[in-house]
Design a protein around this motif. Structure first.
Motif, PDB file in Angstrom:
ATOM      1  N   LEU A  94       0.843  -1.191   0.000  1.00  0.00           N
ATOM      2  CA  LEU A  94       0.000   0.000   0.000  1.00  0.00           C
ATOM      3  C   LEU A  94       0.880   1.243   0.000  1.00  0.00           C
ATOM      4  CD1 LEU A  94      -2.632  -1.164   2.626  1.00  0.00           C
ATOM      5  CD2 LEU A  94      -2.925  -1.089   0.149  1.00  0.00           C
ATOM      6  N   PHE A  95       0.761   2.041  -1.061  1.00  0.00           N
ATOM      7  CA  PHE A  95       1.588   3.229  -1.207  1.00  0.00           C
ATOM      8  C   PHE A  95       0.716   4.421  -1.605  1.00  0.00           C
ATOM      9  CE2 PHE A  95       4.260  -0.425  -1.831  1.00  0.00           C
ATOM     10  CZ  PHE A  95       5.429  -0.112  -1.160  1.00  0.00           C
ATOM     11  N   PRO A  96       0.027   5.035  -0.630  1.00  0.00           N
ATOM     12  CA  PRO A  96      -0.811   6.204  -0.942  1.00  0.00           C
ATOM     13  C   PRO A  96      -0.005   7.287  -1.650  1.00  0.00           C
ATOM     14  CG  PRO A  96      -1.230   5.429   1.283  1.00  0.00           C
ATOM     15  CD  PRO A  96      -0.037   4.659   0.788  1.00  0.00           C
ATOM     16  N   GLY A  97      -0.624   7.860  -2.675  1.00  0.00           N
ATOM     17  CA  GLY A  97       0.053   8.878  -3.481  1.00  0.00           C
ATOM     18  C   GLY A  97       0.721   8.329  -4.717  1.00  0.00           C
ATOM     19  N   GLN A  98       0.841   6.990  -4.802  1.00  0.00           N
ATOM     20  CA  GLN A  98       1.443   6.372  -5.973  1.00  0.00           C
ATOM     21  C   GLN A  98       0.362   5.936  -6.972  1.00  0.00           C
ATOM     22  OE1 GLN A  98       4.384   6.143  -7.115  1.00  0.00           O
ATOM     23  NE2 GLN A  98       5.834   6.376  -5.430  1.00  0.00           N
ATOM     24  N   GLN A  99       0.816   5.640  -8.171  1.00  0.00           N
ATOM     25  CA  GLN A  99      -0.091   5.302  -9.266  1.00  0.00           C
ATOM     26  C   GLN A  99      -0.651   3.896  -9.123  1.00  0.00           C
ATOM     27  OE1 GLN A  99       1.724   5.893 -13.098  1.00  0.00           O
ATOM     28  NE2 GLN A  99      -0.241   5.943 -14.173  1.00  0.00           N
ATOM     29  N   VAL A 100      -1.924   3.748  -9.453  1.00  0.00           N
ATOM     30  CA  VAL A 100      -2.578   2.442  -9.520  1.00  0.00           C
ATOM     31  C   VAL A 100      -3.257   2.311 -10.880  1.00  0.00           C
ATOM     32  CG1 VAL A 100      -2.986   2.334  -7.034  1.00  0.00           C
ATOM     33  CG2 VAL A 100      -4.757   3.275  -8.534  1.00  0.00           C
ATOM     34  N   TRP A 101      -3.565   1.066 -11.225  1.00  0.00           N
ATOM     35  CA  TRP A 101      -4.317   0.794 -12.452  1.00  0.00           C
ATOM     36  C   TRP A 101      -5.484  -0.115 -12.093  1.00  0.00           C
ATOM     37  CZ3 TRP A 101       0.843   1.386 -12.143  1.00  0.00           C
ATOM     38  CH2 TRP A 101       1.466   2.238 -13.053  1.00  0.00           C
ATOM     39  N   PHE A 102      -6.611   0.091 -12.748  1.00  0.00           N
ATOM     40  CA  PHE A 102      -7.802  -0.690 -12.428  1.00  0.00           C
ATOM     41  C   PHE A 102      -8.552  -1.052 -13.705  1.00  0.00           C
ATOM     42  CE2 PHE A 102      -8.798   3.825 -12.043  1.00  0.00           C
ATOM     43  CZ  PHE A 102      -9.958   3.966 -12.806  1.00  0.00           C
ATOM     44  N   SER A 103      -9.243  -2.195 -13.641  1.00  0.00           N
ATOM     45  CA  SER A 103     -10.081  -2.649 -14.744  1.00  0.00           C
ATOM     46  C   SER A 103     -11.523  -2.223 -14.478  1.00  0.00           C
ATOM     47  CB  SER A 103      -9.993  -4.172 -14.892  1.00  0.00           C
ATOM     48  OG  SER A 103     -10.367  -4.818 -13.692  1.00  0.00           O
ATOM     49  N   THR A 104     -12.341  -2.291 -15.530  1.00  0.00           N
ATOM     50  CA  THR A 104     -13.736  -1.867 -15.422  1.00  0.00           C
ATOM     51  C   THR A 104     -14.636  -2.955 -15.985  1.00  0.00           C
ATOM     52  OG1 THR A 104     -13.109   0.454 -15.646  1.00  0.00           O
ATOM     53  CG2 THR A 104     -15.428  -0.100 -16.011  1.00  0.00           C
ATOM     54  N   SER A 105     -15.635  -3.335 -15.201  1.00  0.00           N
ATOM     55  CA  SER A 105     -16.602  -4.349 -15.619  1.00  0.00           C
ATOM     56  C   SER A 105     -17.855  -3.680 -16.185  1.00  0.00           C
ATOM     57  CB  SER A 105     -16.981  -5.223 -14.427  1.00  0.00           C
ATOM     58  OG  SER A 105     -18.067  -6.071 -14.744  1.00  0.00           O
ATOM     59  N   ASP A 106     -18.445  -4.340 -17.192  1.00  0.00           N
ATOM     60  CA  ASP A 106     -19.700  -3.824 -17.754  1.00  0.00           C
ATOM     61  C   ASP A 106     -20.915  -4.507 -17.122  1.00  0.00           C
ATOM     62  OD1 ASP A 106     -19.498  -6.339 -18.820  1.00  0.00           O
ATOM     63  OD2 ASP A 106     -19.473  -5.702 -20.923  1.00  0.00           O
ATOM     64  N   ASN A 107     -20.694  -5.248 -16.025  1.00  0.00           N
ATOM     65  CA  ASN A 107     -21.793  -5.909 -15.330  1.00  0.00           C
ATOM     66  C   ASN A 107     -22.614  -4.872 -14.563  1.00  0.00           C
ATOM     67  OD1 ASN A 107     -23.509  -7.435 -13.761  1.00  0.00           O
ATOM     68  ND2 ASN A 107     -21.921  -8.780 -12.938  1.00  0.00           N
ATOM     69  N   PRO A 108     -23.861  -4.634 -14.948  1.00  0.00           N
ATOM     70  CA  PRO A 108     -24.659  -3.586 -14.295  1.00  0.00           C
ATOM     71  C   PRO A 108     -25.027  -3.911 -12.854  1.00  0.00           C
ATOM     72  CG  PRO A 108     -26.017  -4.866 -15.801  1.00  0.00           C
ATOM     73  CD  PRO A 108     -24.617  -5.327 -16.006  1.00  0.00           C
ATOM     74  N   LYS A 109     -24.881  -5.162 -12.441  1.00  0.00           N
ATOM     75  CA  LYS A 109     -25.244  -5.558 -11.081  1.00  0.00           C
ATOM     76  C   LYS A 109     -24.145  -5.263 -10.063  1.00  0.00           C
ATOM     77  CE  LYS A 109     -28.364  -9.273 -12.564  1.00  0.00           C
ATOM     78  NZ  LYS A 109     -28.684 -10.731 -12.432  1.00  0.00           N
ATOM     79  N   ARG A 110     -22.965  -4.925 -10.538  1.00  0.00           N
ATOM     80  CA  ARG A 110     -21.871  -4.654  -9.614  1.00  0.00           C
ATOM     81  C   ARG A 110     -22.008  -3.273  -8.995  1.00  0.00           C
ATOM     82  NH1 ARG A 110     -15.840  -6.466 -11.245  1.00  0.00           N
ATOM     83  NH2 ARG A 110     -15.562  -4.978  -9.545  1.00  0.00           N
ATOM     84  N   LYS A 111     -21.913  -3.220  -7.665  1.00  0.00           N
ATOM     85  CA  LYS A 111     -21.975  -1.943  -6.965  1.00  0.00           C
ATOM     86  C   LYS A 111     -20.733  -1.116  -7.254  1.00  0.00           C
ATOM     87  CE  LYS A 111     -22.588   0.079  -2.375  1.00  0.00           C
ATOM     88  NZ  LYS A 111     -22.797  -0.210  -0.915  1.00  0.00           N
ATOM     89  N   TYR A 112     -19.588  -1.797  -7.314  1.00  0.00           N
ATOM     90  CA  TYR A 112     -18.319  -1.133  -7.633  1.00  0.00           C
ATOM     91  C   TYR A 112     -17.774  -1.756  -8.913  1.00  0.00           C
ATOM     92  CZ  TYR A 112     -18.727   0.314  -2.760  1.00  0.00           C
ATOM     93  OH  TYR A 112     -19.182   0.838  -1.572  1.00  0.00           O
ATOM     94  N   PRO A 113     -17.946  -1.108 -10.058  1.00  0.00           N
ATOM     95  CA  PRO A 113     -17.572  -1.723 -11.340  1.00  0.00           C
ATOM     96  C   PRO A 113     -16.073  -1.796 -11.595  1.00  0.00           C
ATOM     97  CG  PRO A 113     -18.368   0.514 -11.689  1.00  0.00           C
ATOM     98  CD  PRO A 113     -18.604   0.197 -10.233  1.00  0.00           C
ATOM     99  N   HIS A 114     -15.273  -1.066 -10.818  1.00  0.00           N
ATOM    100  CA  HIS A 114     -13.829  -1.012 -11.053  1.00  0.00           C
ATOM    101  C   HIS A 114     -13.105  -1.962 -10.107  1.00  0.00           C
ATOM    102  CE1 HIS A 114     -14.817   2.459 -13.437  1.00  0.00           C
ATOM    103  NE2 HIS A 114     -15.243   3.129 -12.383  1.00  0.00           N
ATOM    104  N   THR A 115     -12.077  -2.640 -10.621  1.00  0.00           N
ATOM    105  CA  THR A 115     -11.293  -3.602  -9.843  1.00  0.00           C
ATOM    106  C   THR A 115      -9.828  -3.214  -9.857  1.00  0.00           C
ATOM    107  OG1 THR A 115     -12.831  -5.410 -10.345  1.00  0.00           O
ATOM    108  CG2 THR A 115     -10.631  -6.023  -9.601  1.00  0.00           C
ATOM    109  N   TRP A 116      -9.239  -3.136  -8.702  1.00  0.00           N
ATOM    110  CA  TRP A 116      -7.825  -2.771  -8.560  1.00  0.00           C
ATOM    111  C   TRP A 116      -6.956  -3.899  -9.098  1.00  0.00           C
ATOM    112  CZ3 TRP A 116      -5.632  -1.225  -3.080  1.00  0.00           C
ATOM    113  CH2 TRP A 116      -4.360  -0.657  -3.236  1.00  0.00           C
ATOM    114  N   GLU A 117      -6.070  -3.576 -10.046  1.00  0.00           N
ATOM    115  CA  GLU A 117      -5.214  -4.578 -10.684  1.00  0.00           C
ATOM    116  C   GLU A 117      -3.736  -4.415 -10.335  1.00  0.00           C
ATOM    117  OE1 GLU A 117      -6.365  -7.088 -12.296  1.00  0.00           O
ATOM    118  OE2 GLU A 117      -8.413  -6.525 -12.807  1.00  0.00           O
ATOM    119  N   LEU A 118      -3.211  -3.197 -10.416  1.00  0.00           N
ATOM    120  CA  LEU A 118      -1.779  -2.975 -10.234  1.00  0.00           C
ATOM    121  C   LEU A 118      -1.521  -1.810  -9.289  1.00  0.00           C
ATOM    122  CD1 LEU A 118      -0.521  -3.160 -13.947  1.00  0.00           C
ATOM    123  CD2 LEU A 118      -0.424  -4.990 -12.247  1.00  0.00           C
ATOM    124  N   MET A 119      -0.388  -1.891  -8.590  1.00  0.00           N
ATOM    125  CA  MET A 119       0.079  -0.825  -7.710  1.00  0.00           C
ATOM    126  C   MET A 119       1.533  -0.529  -8.014  1.00  0.00           C
ATOM    127  SD  MET A 119      -0.578   0.928  -4.645  1.00  0.00           S
ATOM    128  CE  MET A 119       0.260   2.429  -5.172  1.00  0.00           C
TER     129      MET A 119
END
Length: 234
Positions: A45-70
């Motif tokens: 965990l490195f607050p202030g550093q760059q992250v990358w996330f994926s995005t789901s097109d599933n409309p049932k997901r409350k949070y459509p984005h998923t953390w992939e890289l730090m």
């Protein structure tokens, strides 16, 4: 494994409630994304550093984005999504990268097995050799240039070791495969200082015939691929 659709990026603000993280986008908007990592994420965990996330097109997901890289303060990349490890392992086996796991006819995922109501991550079968039960673990904890597993006490991981030992006693082949998802890790070691019981069980498992492998993953915002073996220190 290519990321499709392409990953989006932002800056980590904080992780909280175990499965959530707040990320600031380049336009200043703050979003909450899903954190698919059940561990402590110690040294990930490195607050202030760059992250990358994926995005789901599933409309049932409350949070459509998923953390992939730090990205770390030392500019290393970490694969946060531990759910990717099994797919990376399967891809590497099929592409003949993990040489120790070749020569089988079929590969199945998530097969029920054992005495403790478990599912094996990967099962390799062949008519000419014993079945091979493979438990896959994602290794991301870097301390003093060494990768450690686990990053928190894991009763689930302990159960998996007992199941692998049982498979060996039944005449099968059993393998613990560490998928290294941290670009700074060059060797892997059991984290006795975090979970001594797991370390003891792993030592017993090796003595009983369970094999331990570790393979390093090349990570980028474009994709992730297992590339080469990594030293295991038991």
């Amino acid at each position: 494994m290519q990321f499709d659709p392409k990953l989006e990026t932002g800056v980590l603000l904080k992780r909280y409630k175990r499965f959530l993280a707040d990320v600031a986008l380049p336009d200043g908007q703050v979003i909450t994304i899903h954190c698919p990592n059940t561990g402590s994420m110690k040294n990930c965990l490195f607050p202030g550093q760059q992250v990358w996330f994926s995005t789901s097109d599933n409309p049932k997901r409350k949070y459509p984005h998923t953390w992939e890289l730090m990205q770390t303060d030392q500019q290393h990349l970490i694969g946060i999504n531990t759910g990717r490890a099994n797919a990376l392992a399967e891809e590497a086996i099929n592409q003949h990268i993990i040489t120790e796991l070749q020569g089988y006819d079929t590969l199945k995922r998530e097969v029920k097995y054992g005495d403790e109501n478990s599912r094996i991550d990967i099962l390799l079968t062949s008519q000419e050799r014993p079945q091979c039960y493979i438990e896959v673990k994602s290794c991301t904890l870097l301390e003093n240039q060494v990768g450690y597993f686990p990053d928190a006490v894991t009763t689930r991981g302990q159960k998996h070791l007992r199941e692998l030992i049982h498979m060996v006693t039944q005449g099968h082949r059993a393998v613990l495969l560490f998928v290294v998802q941290h670009s700074g890790i060059t060797s892997v070691k059991p984290a006795r200082h975090i979970d001594p019981h797991y370390a003891d069980l792993l030592e017993q498992a090796v003595m009983r015939g369970v094999e331990v492998l570790a393979y390093k993953t090349a990570l980028s915002p474009q994709g992730a691929h297992i590339i080469e073996p990594c030293k295991v220190m038991l």
